[in-house]
Design a protein around this motif. Structure first.
Motif, PDB file in Angstrom:
ATOM      1  N   ALA A  62      -0.905 -40.291  -6.797  1.00 19.67           N
ATOM      2  CA  ALA A  62      -1.615 -40.941  -7.904  1.00 19.67           C
ATOM      3  C   ALA A  62      -2.931 -41.570  -7.435  1.00 19.67           C
ATOM      4  O   ALA A  62      -3.980 -41.427  -8.080  1.00 19.67           O
ATOM      5  CB  ALA A  62      -0.711 -41.997  -8.539  1.00 19.67           C
ATOM      6  N   ILE A  76     -11.964 -46.070 -13.329  1.00 24.43           N
ATOM      7  CA  ILE A  76     -11.173 -44.952 -13.859  1.00 24.43           C
ATOM      8  C   ILE A  76      -9.699 -45.320 -13.796  1.00 24.43           C
ATOM      9  O   ILE A  76      -9.217 -45.816 -12.770  1.00 24.43           O
ATOM     10  CB  ILE A  76     -11.441 -43.655 -13.068  1.00 24.43           C
ATOM     11  CG1 ILE A  76     -12.860 -43.166 -13.347  1.00 24.43           C
ATOM     12  CG2 ILE A  76     -10.421 -42.573 -13.427  1.00 24.43           C
ATOM     13  CD1 ILE A  76     -13.245 -41.909 -12.572  1.00 24.43           C
ATOM     14  N   GLU A  77      -8.999 -45.067 -14.908  1.00 21.49           N
ATOM     15  CA  GLU A  77      -7.560 -45.330 -14.959  1.00 21.49           C
ATOM     16  C   GLU A  77      -6.849 -44.049 -15.372  1.00 21.49           C
ATOM     17  O   GLU A  77      -7.257 -43.390 -16.339  1.00 21.49           O
ATOM     18  CB  GLU A  77      -7.252 -46.457 -15.947  1.00 21.49           C
ATOM     19  CG  GLU A  77      -5.776 -46.835 -15.974  1.00 21.49           C
ATOM     20  CD  GLU A  77      -5.508 -48.080 -16.814  1.00 21.49           C
ATOM     21  OE1 GLU A  77      -6.419 -48.495 -17.559  1.00 21.49           O
ATOM     22  OE2 GLU A  77      -4.400 -48.633 -16.714  1.00 21.49           O
ATOM     23  N   ARG A  78      -5.796 -43.685 -14.664  1.00 20.50           N
ATOM     24  CA  ARG A  78      -5.073 -42.438 -14.933  1.00 20.50           C
ATOM     25  C   ARG A  78      -3.564 -42.673 -14.830  1.00 20.50           C
ATOM     26  O   ARG A  78      -3.113 -43.567 -14.131  1.00 20.50           O
ATOM     27  CB  ARG A  78      -5.479 -41.364 -13.919  1.00 20.50           C
ATOM     28  CG  ARG A  78      -6.943 -40.948 -14.000  1.00 20.50           C
ATOM     29  CD  ARG A  78      -7.220 -40.112 -15.247  1.00 20.50           C
ATOM     30  NE  ARG A  78      -8.590 -39.635 -15.285  1.00 20.50           N
ATOM     31  CZ  ARG A  78      -9.576 -40.195 -16.004  1.00 20.50           C
ATOM     32  NH1 ARG A  78      -9.318 -41.268 -16.759  1.00 20.50           N
ATOM     33  NH2 ARG A  78     -10.780 -39.704 -15.977  1.00 20.50           N
ATOM     34  N   GLU A  79      -2.820 -41.784 -15.518  1.00 24.29           N
ATOM     35  CA  GLU A  79      -1.358 -41.817 -15.452  1.00 24.29           C
ATOM     36  C   GLU A  79      -0.840 -40.530 -14.803  1.00 24.29           C
ATOM     37  O   GLU A  79      -1.386 -39.443 -15.054  1.00 24.29           O
ATOM     38  CB  GLU A  79      -0.754 -41.939 -16.852  1.00 24.29           C
ATOM     39  CG  GLU A  79      -1.040 -43.263 -17.520  1.00 24.29           C
ATOM     40  CD  GLU A  79      -0.384 -43.338 -18.890  1.00 24.29           C
ATOM     41  OE1 GLU A  79       0.611 -42.622 -19.120  1.00 24.29           O
ATOM     42  OE2 GLU A  79      -0.885 -44.101 -19.727  1.00 24.29           O
ATOM     43  N   GLU A 130     -11.489 -38.454  -8.500  1.00 28.14           N
ATOM     44  CA  GLU A 130     -12.288 -38.543  -9.730  1.00 28.14           C
ATOM     45  C   GLU A 130     -13.376 -39.602  -9.596  1.00 28.14           C
ATOM     46  O   GLU A 130     -14.476 -39.451 -10.135  1.00 28.14           O
ATOM     47  CB  GLU A 130     -11.368 -38.839 -10.919  1.00 28.14           C
ATOM     48  CG  GLU A 130     -10.399 -37.702 -11.197  1.00 28.14           C
ATOM     49  CD  GLU A 130      -9.671 -37.852 -12.531  1.00 28.14           C
ATOM     50  OE1 GLU A 130     -10.286 -38.344 -13.486  1.00 28.14           O
ATOM     51  OE2 GLU A 130      -8.482 -37.483 -12.582  1.00 28.14           O
ATOM     52  N   THR A 137      -6.840 -40.121  -8.211  1.00 24.58           N
ATOM     53  CA  THR A 137      -7.795 -40.988  -8.908  1.00 24.58           C
ATOM     54  C   THR A 137      -9.049 -41.197  -8.062  1.00 24.58           C
ATOM     55  O   THR A 137     -10.179 -41.212  -8.589  1.00 24.58           O
ATOM     56  CB  THR A 137      -7.134 -42.344  -9.242  1.00 24.58           C
ATOM     57  OG1 THR A 137      -5.902 -42.097  -9.919  1.00 24.58           O
ATOM     58  CG2 THR A 137      -8.028 -43.182 -10.135  1.00 24.58           C
ATOM     59  N   ARG A 178       0.777 -45.365 -12.804  1.00 18.99           N
ATOM     60  CA  ARG A 178      -0.517 -45.587 -13.464  1.00 18.99           C
ATOM     61  C   ARG A 178      -1.437 -46.268 -12.454  1.00 18.99           C
ATOM     62  O   ARG A 178      -1.057 -47.280 -11.846  1.00 18.99           O
ATOM     63  CB  ARG A 178      -0.330 -46.470 -14.699  1.00 18.99           C
ATOM     64  CG  ARG A 178      -1.547 -46.588 -15.579  1.00 18.99           C
ATOM     65  CD  ARG A 178      -1.216 -47.292 -16.881  1.00 18.99           C
ATOM     66  NE  ARG A 178      -0.816 -48.677 -16.688  1.00 18.99           N
ATOM     67  CZ  ARG A 178       0.373 -49.176 -17.009  1.00 18.99           C
ATOM     68  NH1 ARG A 178       1.304 -48.404 -17.533  1.00 18.99           N
ATOM     69  NH2 ARG A 178       0.662 -50.450 -16.795  1.00 18.99           N
ATOM     70  N   VAL A 179      -2.606 -45.705 -12.274  1.00 13.81           N
ATOM     71  CA  VAL A 179      -3.531 -46.220 -11.257  1.00 13.81           C
ATOM     72  C   VAL A 179      -4.899 -46.461 -11.879  1.00 13.81           C
ATOM     73  O   VAL A 179      -5.411 -45.625 -12.631  1.00 13.81           O
ATOM     74  CB  VAL A 179      -3.670 -45.215 -10.083  1.00 13.81           C
ATOM     75  CG1 VAL A 179      -4.755 -45.679  -9.114  1.00 13.81           C
ATOM     76  CG2 VAL A 179      -2.346 -45.060  -9.355  1.00 13.81           C
ATOM     77  N   LYS A 180      -5.472 -47.602 -11.566  1.00 16.46           N
ATOM     78  CA  LYS A 180      -6.819 -47.963 -12.039  1.00 16.46           C
ATOM     79  C   LYS A 180      -7.642 -48.343 -10.813  1.00 16.46           C
ATOM     80  O   LYS A 180      -7.221 -49.203 -10.021  1.00 16.46           O
ATOM     81  CB  LYS A 180      -6.711 -49.140 -13.015  1.00 16.46           C
ATOM     82  CG  LYS A 180      -8.016 -49.621 -13.618  1.00 16.46           C
ATOM     83  CD  LYS A 180      -7.711 -50.783 -14.576  1.00 16.46           C
ATOM     84  CE  LYS A 180      -8.971 -51.385 -15.160  1.00 16.46           C
ATOM     85  NZ  LYS A 180      -8.649 -52.549 -16.035  1.00 16.46           N
ATOM     86  N   TYR A 211      -1.872 -33.931 -13.986  1.00 17.72           N
ATOM     87  CA  TYR A 211      -1.358 -35.299 -13.805  1.00 17.72           C
ATOM     88  C   TYR A 211       0.152 -35.308 -13.611  1.00 17.72           C
ATOM     89  O   TYR A 211       0.772 -36.360 -13.735  1.00 17.72           O
ATOM     90  CB  TYR A 211      -1.779 -36.174 -14.997  1.00 17.72           C
ATOM     91  CG  TYR A 211      -3.279 -36.314 -15.075  1.00 17.72           C
ATOM     92  CD1 TYR A 211      -3.941 -37.249 -14.288  1.00 17.72           C
ATOM     93  CD2 TYR A 211      -4.042 -35.484 -15.893  1.00 17.72           C
ATOM     94  CE1 TYR A 211      -5.327 -37.359 -14.312  1.00 17.72           C
ATOM     95  CE2 TYR A 211      -5.427 -35.586 -15.932  1.00 17.72           C
ATOM     96  CZ  TYR A 211      -6.055 -36.528 -15.136  1.00 17.72           C
ATOM     97  OH  TYR A 211      -7.434 -36.637 -15.157  1.00 17.72           O
ATOM     98  N   ARG A 232      -7.717 -30.928 -14.619  1.00 26.39           N
ATOM     99  CA  ARG A 232      -7.076 -31.956 -13.795  1.00 26.39           C
ATOM    100  C   ARG A 232      -5.624 -32.085 -14.228  1.00 26.39           C
ATOM    101  O   ARG A 232      -5.324 -32.324 -15.384  1.00 26.39           O
ATOM    102  CB  ARG A 232      -7.784 -33.298 -13.969  1.00 26.39           C
ATOM    103  CG  ARG A 232      -9.216 -33.290 -13.497  1.00 26.39           C
ATOM    104  CD  ARG A 232      -9.768 -34.706 -13.508  1.00 26.39           C
ATOM    105  NE  ARG A 232     -11.205 -34.716 -13.337  1.00 26.39           N
ATOM    106  CZ  ARG A 232     -11.819 -34.550 -12.177  1.00 26.39           C
ATOM    107  NH1 ARG A 232     -11.109 -34.354 -11.085  1.00 26.39           N
ATOM    108  NH2 ARG A 232     -13.134 -34.578 -12.095  1.00 26.39           N
TER     109      ARG A 232
END
Lengths: 87, 597
Positions: free
Chosen positions: B224, B38-41, B231, B228, B150-152, B580, B578
């Motif tokens: 961040a 999962i990658e989120r900003e 999720e 993540t 940004r985290v993956k 961000y 969710r």
């Protein structure tokens, strides 16, 4: 010899090496030897003869006060990390 | 501008002042091994420390060249050194008298008015007092960075995190020097990750210079990561705390920079959350949800100095270089009392000026109870050693035959068989007749402070019509090492949690198109007030720090880290939305809700 861990963003100065073996019984001697071997690294670590304020050095699990007289053991692991300011 | 850390000097203008990277293992192999990626900003706004009294300084520059400054500060010696550099005088010509302070949270370390007041005093030949209005404070003293992150994350279905890759960009303001370095190093603090690559960027922007604020840099990066991870846990259908526990860093584990860890309490805090009745209770009500998150802060050691004098009435004067924030005098006096076997009431702590005690770093970085405690312990041990010598002299017996125990000295029986014993008060009363009073001083520069781990549980209700988030229940759990003064420790945890709640829900800098701050007052820059939050319940987990005689760890900063992700995760649980960005203000909640209805 002590093992110095090089942060990823400075490995361009150490030919891509992530760790470097350095002789020296004090933190100052280790940093001096490291700088002599890798002049590019010396430029980012040292200013006016002393470690830059934005650089912190940990010996094993303990952050130091950047004291050049701090003793270093032959089996020590030395970590160069960004200095952290508390609030 | 030349960008430090960037492999080659840039060939075009850039506002990136510094790039750093923390790397470990094989990031590509880590993601290849993952079952879920999962990658989120995320973005965060600027937050201000919100201390009580605005910056102020009174200065007197005497004709003999000696400068005295009275000011509200976290560190008198820091002020002295900055003033000396800025005015180009020797530190020996500057005396700083720290006044009582209503909190600083990192914002009262830099000087603003002190050198100006001193110069005006020199020009006028009179003492000069300067102070800021609240609007001055908000405009000019440095909030946190706003950030883009940004985290993956990759993980296996059994809960093992296989890789973390992240990009953290922190706005520094008009000059380089954001807290992104700490943000990067704290990002995955509670966990041991085999493969990671964390990039940090110090970005210069057309906004005020940023400054330190309680765990500087950590709340944004850990927000961040923790969001993540939440999720990920849901994607692999695993309990949120079981997932975190599976990846917890422990003694001997290596942190992001590769450093081996001493005894730490990350797993103990996670287990305490999992066992807590708040976590195991049923959630009731419509649009109500629960969130959890962890937080990490390094804590500080650094240099502290004190002196102590044994008075003839059996009390002990304790002279401190640390300004008192959150109970410094009491917590350090308690450690001296413990060492001497006395009561707190026997110790008389005083915070003094820079001419009256040895160098002491700022009250900040969660360092003071640790470092000052070491000094108090050293002072106590030296007093005990001298009292033993004095008793041996009075009794005419070898020093080795005298012991300090239970708040007094004991020696071999007298010739008539009577026991030899002086209480502390009795030997203190004999000092002037046996060589004089005892005065000792000590300095500590130890850095064996160990890290702090915090975990928060929060229940929220979200009003779907207004977007307002109400906090229904809040529990803050933290490894505090040893709680020297439990009520003050609880106060630190509660205060940190409330400041984090402000970041999560309300606080934000607003600028107009020309960069002017639009909400330079506490009316419009809204910190939480008493009726915004319920009682913050605390649980003190005590994993003693082996690097301190009483097991002390710093406690002040870690609790500001978990609130943003914990509340964000609770909102997701409550209404399935969710977020961000922080703050998660009503308008931003509505922006997410309305398109779905």
């Amino acid at each position: 010899m002590a093992t110095v861990h090089i942060p990823a963003h400075w490995r361009t100065h150490t030919d891509g090496r992530s760790t470097v073996e350095v002789a020296g019984r004090s933190l100052g001697a280790v940093i001096e030897a490291l700088g002599a071997a890798y002049p590019g690294l010396r430029a980012v670590l040292i200013d006016d003869g002393a470690l830059r304020g934005e650089v912190a050095v940990a010996i094993d699990s303990v952050i130091t006060e950047n004291d050049p007289l701090e003793p270093v053991d032959e089996r020590s692991e030395i970590f160069l990390v960004p200095a952290i300011a508390g609030g | 501008m030349r960008a430090r850390g960037v492999p080659a000097s840039p060939n075009r203008p850039t506002n990136t002042a510094m790039h750093m990277r923390v790397e470990k293992g094989d990031i590509a192999a880590g993601f290849a091994a993952a079952d879920v990626v999962i990658e989120r900003e995320f973005t965060t706004s600027q937050f201000h420390q919100g201390y009580i009294e605005p910056q102020n300084a009174t200065a007197l520059w005497n004709r003999d060249g000696e400068i005295t400054v009275w000011t509200s500060t976290q560190g008198a010696f820091s002020v002295r050194d900055q003033v000396a550099v800025l005015l180009d005088v020797g530190v020996g010509h500057v005396k700083v008298v720290p006044m009582e302070i209503g909190g600083g949270f990192g914002g009262k370390i830099n000087v603003y008015l002190e050198p100006v007041a001193a110069l005006l005093s020199k020009r006028t030949g009179r003492p000069v007092k300067m102070w800021m209005s609240r609007a001055d404070v908000l405009r000019a003293t440095g909030p946190t960075s706003s950030t883009y992150n940004r985290v993956k994350v990759g993980a296996k279905r059994d809960g093992t995190i296989t890789a973390v890759q992240a990009h953290f960009a922190y706005a520094a303001g008009a000059y380089p020097g954001s807290s992104v370095g700490a943000g990067v190093q704290c990002a995955v603090g509670p966990y041991e990750i085999e493969n990671l690559q964390l990039d940090g960027f110090d970005v210069v922007t057309n906004t005020p210079k940023t400054a330190a604020y309680r765990a500087p840099g950590a709340p944004a990066s850990e927000f961040a990561v923790e969001a993540t991870l939440d999720e990920i846990a849901e994607a692999i259908d695993m309990d949120k705390m079981d997932f975190r526990l599976k990846n917890a860093i422990a003694e001997g584990g290596r942190n992001a920079s590769g450093q081996p860890q001493p005894k730490i309490g990350a797993a103990e805090v996670m287990q305490a959350i999992k066992n807590h009745p708040h976590y195991t209770s049923e959630i009731q009500g419509e649009d109500v949800g629960r969130g959890v998150a962890m937080g990490f802060w390094f804590n500080g050691g650094m240099e502290s100095s004190s002196s102590a004098t044994v008075y003839q009435d059996g009390t002990v004067g304790l002279i401190l270089g640390s300004t008192d924030i959150g109970g410094t005098r009491a917590s350090l006096a308690m450690q001296l009392a413990e060492t001497l076997g006395l009561t707190l009431e026997d110790i008389k702590p005083h915070v003094v000026d820079t001419d009256s005690v040895g160098y002491t770093a700022v009250t900040g970085g969660s360092r003071t109870t640790f470092a000052g405690g070491w000094v108090a312990y050293d002072l106590g041990e030296e007093i005990k050693r001298q009292l033993v010598q004095r008793a041996a002299r009075i009794w005419s017996v070898p020093v080795d035959d005298v012991r300090y125990e239970e708040g007094g000295v004991s020696g071999p029986p007298a010739e008539d068989g009577a026991p030899r014993r002086y209480s502390f008060q009795e030997i203190a009363g004999n000092l002037q007749r046996s060589g004089g009073l005892i005065a000792v001083s000590a300095t500590s520069r130890r850095n064996t402070q160990g890290a702090a781990y915090a975990g928060h549980i929060v229940d929220v209700h979200v009003d779907r019509e207004t977007g307002k988030v109400s906090i229904l229940r809040y529990t803050a759990i933290q490894d505090v090492g040893t709680a020297i003064h439990p009520a003050y420790v609880e106060g630190q945890i509660q205060g940190g949690a409330v400041q984090g709640i402000g970041m999560a829900l309300n606080e934000e800098y607003f600028y107009d198109a020309d960069g002017h701050l639009l909400n330079a007052s506490f009316l419009d820059y809204r910190i939480p007030v008493a009726n915004d939050v319920p009682m913050i319940d605390t649980v003190l987990v005590e994993v003693p720090n082996p690097g301190h005689p009483y097991g002390v760890r710093g406690v002040g900063e870690a609790p500001i880290v978990p609130p943003q992700p914990a509340i964000r995760n609770a909102i997701a649980d409550a209404i399935g939305v969710r977020m961000y960005h922080t703050p998660m203000s009503p308008s931003r909640i509505l922006d997410e809700i309305l398109p779905k209805e």
